[in-house]
Design a protein around this motif. Structure first.
Motif, PDB file in Angstrom:
ATOM      1  N   ALA A   1      -2.610  10.437  -9.320  1.00  0.00           N
ATOM      2  CA  ALA A   1      -1.265  10.968  -9.584  1.00  0.00           C
ATOM      3  C   ALA A   1      -1.303  12.097 -10.615  1.00  0.00           C
ATOM      4  O   ALA A   1      -0.684  13.148 -10.425  1.00  0.00           O
ATOM      5  CB  ALA A   1      -0.344   9.851 -10.059  1.00  0.00           C
TER       6      ALA A   1
ATOM      7  N   GLY B   1      -8.875   5.958  -1.379  1.00  0.00           N
ATOM      8  CA  GLY B   1      -8.544   6.413  -2.725  1.00  0.00           C
ATOM      9  C   GLY B   1      -9.766   6.798  -3.522  1.00  0.00           C
ATOM     10  O   GLY B   1      -9.747   7.752  -4.313  1.00  0.00           O
TER      11      GLY B   1
ATOM     12  N   GLY C   1      -0.531   0.945 -13.776  1.00  0.00           N
ATOM     13  CA  GLY C   1      -1.379   0.575 -12.635  1.00  0.00           C
ATOM     14  C   GLY C   1      -2.136  -0.716 -12.885  1.00  0.00           C
ATOM     15  O   GLY C   1      -2.266  -1.568 -11.998  1.00  0.00           O
TER      16      GLY C   1
ATOM     17  N   CYS D   1      10.030   8.702  -6.936  1.00  0.00           N
ATOM     18  CA  CYS D   1       9.224   7.672  -6.261  1.00  0.00           C
ATOM     19  C   CYS D   1      10.078   6.820  -5.325  1.00  0.00           C
ATOM     20  O   CYS D   1       9.668   6.504  -4.203  1.00  0.00           O
ATOM     21  CB  CYS D   1       8.543   6.767  -7.292  1.00  0.00           C
TER      22      CYS D   1
ATOM     23  N   MET E   1      -6.221  -0.511  -5.103  1.00  0.00           N
ATOM     24  CA  MET E   1      -5.877   0.910  -5.056  1.00  0.00           C
ATOM     25  C   MET E   1      -5.042   1.329  -6.274  1.00  0.00           C
ATOM     26  O   MET E   1      -5.035   2.502  -6.653  1.00  0.00           O
ATOM     27  CB  MET E   1      -5.116   1.247  -3.776  1.00  0.00           C
ATOM     28  N   PHE E   2      -4.341   0.369  -6.910  1.00  0.00           N
ATOM     29  CA  PHE E   2      -3.515   0.701  -8.068  1.00  0.00           C
ATOM     30  C   PHE E   2      -4.351   1.058  -9.290  1.00  0.00           C
ATOM     31  O   PHE E   2      -3.849   1.662 -10.242  1.00  0.00           O
ATOM     32  CB  PHE E   2      -2.559  -0.450  -8.382  1.00  0.00           C
TER      33      PHE E   2
ATOM     34  N   PHE F   1       3.315   6.468  -5.194  1.00  0.00           N
ATOM     35  CA  PHE F   1       3.052   6.731  -6.614  1.00  0.00           C
ATOM     36  C   PHE F   1       1.963   7.790  -6.780  1.00  0.00           C
ATOM     37  O   PHE F   1       2.063   8.675  -7.636  1.00  0.00           O
ATOM     38  CB  PHE F   1       2.585   5.453  -7.325  1.00  0.00           C
ATOM     39  N   ALA F   2       0.904   7.687  -5.962  1.00  0.00           N
ATOM     40  CA  ALA F   2      -0.290   8.526  -6.146  1.00  0.00           C
ATOM     41  C   ALA F   2      -0.184   9.895  -5.493  1.00  0.00           C
ATOM     42  O   ALA F   2      -0.949  10.796  -5.828  1.00  0.00           O
ATOM     43  CB  ALA F   2      -1.522   7.798  -5.596  1.00  0.00           C
TER      44      ALA F   2
ATOM     45  N   MET G   1      -4.739   4.807  -8.741  1.00  0.00           N
ATOM     46  CA  MET G   1      -3.485   5.555  -8.699  1.00  0.00           C
ATOM     47  C   MET G   1      -3.253   6.474  -9.909  1.00  0.00           C
ATOM     48  O   MET G   1      -2.855   7.630  -9.729  1.00  0.00           O
ATOM     49  CB  MET G   1      -2.318   4.568  -8.529  1.00  0.00           C
TER      50      MET G   1
ATOM     51  N   GLY H   1       2.159   2.128  -3.383  1.00  0.00           N
ATOM     52  CA  GLY H   1       1.080   2.689  -4.203  1.00  0.00           C
ATOM     53  C   GLY H   1       0.742   4.106  -3.791  1.00  0.00           C
ATOM     54  O   GLY H   1       0.488   4.982  -4.636  1.00  0.00           O
ATOM     55  N   MET H   2       0.749   4.363  -2.490  1.00  0.00           N
ATOM     56  CA  MET H   2       0.475   5.699  -1.959  1.00  0.00           C
ATOM     57  C   MET H   2       1.538   6.695  -2.425  1.00  0.00           C
ATOM     58  O   MET H   2       1.238   7.840  -2.759  1.00  0.00           O
ATOM     59  CB  MET H   2       0.455   5.633  -0.428  1.00  0.00           C
TER      60      MET H   2
ATOM     61  N   TYR I   1       0.836  -1.203   0.000  1.00  0.00           N
ATOM     62  CA  TYR I   1       0.000   0.000   0.000  1.00  0.00           C
ATOM     63  C   TYR I   1       0.870   1.252   0.000  1.00  0.00           C
ATOM     64  O   TYR I   1       0.608   2.216  -0.727  1.00  0.00           O
ATOM     65  CB  TYR I   1      -0.927   0.014   1.224  1.00  0.00           C
TER      66      TYR I   1
END
Length: 527
Positions: free
Chosen positions: A137, A196, A96, A241, A129-130, A59-60, A133, A56-57, A53
């Motif tokens: 983002a 998200g 994603g 990232c 969540m991806f 990235f976003a 994303m 992914g967080m 997670y």
């Protein structure tokens, strides 16, 4: 006009810093009641999958948006900005979707490598969540690129609030409905998707016009433009990232090696899970220790960028020095305090003093990470991305190589030492490649020597006072007393000596919130 834009930029940076501060506090604090509700094993289950997670967080929120904001700001024509957004969305959408599919189909295999096959449903849950994303983002990057920080700040806080509510609700329901720790973990991980989703809804209306093409519509798909953007996103965006997810990447290595190493050392499965849960207590403590220094130092980063853009070398050097001094000074104080008061802090927050030695070692991460981030900010302002990226990758490789061996021989203390060693390697490599102004900031006016001496005296004073008033620790009430008195003594000693020995310059004191009042108080006391 330029002055007005700079004021707007500074105001936006402050808004985003406040939102980040609130989000980080929420992200760190919720783990304490969560652990108290689900116990060490429940905490272990959640923390095993959390790093996925966290990536992914990154990235976003703080990885791709930062880079997209840069390339959006480089374009002044609205039509070109829209093209960048559409291409970025297509590329990140593909990225994603691939991650989502990989996690969905490979979840059982990943769980086995983590030495716990029952983690597969949690991995599948966090994969959703991806899918959100790319939109998060790109839209956040767009708004930051046009210096409108409000949508990003609002969506960030809303996302964390919803996620925390879902996680705590899952913990509460697991107690009421007698769920297994894996059922609880799966529902807790759904907070990533629901958070998200709320952030996506919050950004939909503000971003609506951004994706509408203005001006002449291009003919066909420009494959060259897609290739060029994909390359830049991979190299430059990927570098941002990587650094933004430094702590999470180290935790991901722990997810694959700590429990496996504990079992290999001869512990039972259940005891290994319990011990990994105790080790994971260190994460929220490190986050809390970093929040203060990062919040104060982040106010200086826009000034650093402005000085660089305007080619004000002397101003750039002053701001860089202040950034390093404040980050290192405040994080060193937080590290020292947490290390000395660990029995009290551990008992107060988690109900026992298990794993104190491992957590004390883990707290050293705070000061190292703070200094890495400060040096990285200086190097990135000088457009030197590759140096920090190589240092980070080498540090991660060191962690991968040594971690399981350390765990097998020293259990969770070994995991903490592995983290400190790998971070130390990253810092050493960055310092070796840093410009002279970084070396001067660390050695100027004997700053590092003064800081070490002040922290040493603070540690002795806090340990002495706590030992006198609290020879034994058997309840949370005692922990509150010991931690409260220890913090008061530590803060008083640090501030008094920092003022008396001029650890920070007047400019640096004025940068720290409350610093102006402390300087006035010091002048009154002298008179």
């Amino acid at each position: 006009m330029q002055n007005k834009q700079m004021q707007h930029l500074m105001k936006g940076a402050v808004v985003l810093s406040i939102a980040s501060f609130v989000a980080k506090i929420l992200s760190a604090v919720y783990r304490i009641p969560f652990q108290n509700m689900v116990g060490n094993t429940g905490f272990y289950v959640y923390q095993q999958v959390y790093p996925i997670y966290g990536i992914g967080m990154t990235f976003a929120l703080s990885g791709f948006p930062v880079y997209i904001s840069k390339i959006v700001a480089e374009e002044t024509a609205p039509a070109e900005q829209t093209q960048i957004l559409r291409r970025s969305f297509a590329l990140l959408g593909l990225f994603g979707a691939l991650i989502f599919l990989y996690l969905q189909y490979q979840a059982p295999a990943i769980a086995v490598v983590m030495a716990d096959a029952e983690l597969a449903p949690l991995i599948r849950m966090v994969s959703y969540m991806f899918l959100l994303m790319p939109f998060l983002a790109v839209t956040r990057g767009y708004f930051q690129g046009i210096f409108n920080m409000i949508p990003t700040a609002t969506s960030q806080v809303a996302e964390q609030l919803v996620r925390v509510v879902v996680i705590i609700l899952a913990a509460w329901l697991s107690l009421k409905l007698h769920w297994s720790v894996y059922e609880m973990g799966t529902w807790a991980m759904s907070g990533a998707f629901f958070g998200g989703l709320v952030a996506t809804v919050a950004l939909l209306k503000p971003a609506e016009k951004a994706f509408v093409l203005r001006g002449t519509k291009p003919k066909g798909i420009n494959l060259g433009a897609y290739r060029s953007l994909a390359k830049r996103l991979l190299i430059e965006g990927g570098s941002i990232c990587l650094f933004a997810s430094l702590i999470v990447l180290l935790q991901l290595v722990d997810s694959f090696t700590v429990k496996k190493g504990l079992v290999a050392s001869g512990l039972t499965e259940d005891f290994a899970k319990n011990l990994k849960g105790i080790f994971d207590r260190g994460q929220p403590l490190v986050q809390l220790g970093l929040v203060i220094s990062m919040a104060f130092s982040s106010t200086l980063i826009p000034s650093l960028s402005r000085a660089r853009q305007q080619q004000q070398d002397h101003q750039f050097q002053q701001v860089a020095e202040s950034l390093i001094h404040i980050s290192l000074g405040l994080s060193a104080a937080a590290t020292t305090g947490l290390m000395i008061l660990m029995p009290q802090v551990n008992y107060l927050l988690f109900g026992d003093a298990d794993g104190n030695k491992a957590l004390v070692w883990y707290m050293l991460s705070i000061v190292i990470i703070a200094l890495i981030n400060a040096c990285n900010s200086v190097l990135q302002s000088l457009d030197q991305f590759h140096k920090t990226t190589i240092a980070l990758l080498i540090g991660l490789l060191v962690k991968v190589v040594i971690n399981q061996w350390l765990v097998q021989h020293f259990q969770i203390v070994g995991a903490s030492v592995g983290t400190v060693i790998s971070l130390g390697v990253v810092l050493a490599l960055i310092l070796r490649q840093s410009p002279e102004l970084v070396q001067d900031a660390l050695g100027g006016q004997h700053f590092t020597g003064k800081l070490v001496l002040i922290c040493g005296i603070m540690a002795v004073a806090v340990r002495f006072v706590v030992t006198v008033i609290q020879p034994s620790l058997v309840s949370r009430g005692q922990a509150v007393l010991g931690a409260g008195v220890g913090i008061a003594v530590g803060v008083s000693v640090f501030i008094s000596l920092a003022l008396a020995w001029q650890l920070f310059s007047i400019r640096e004191w004025l940068t720290i919130p409350g610093g102006k009042q402390l300087l006035k108080l010091a002048q009154k006391l002298k008179r």
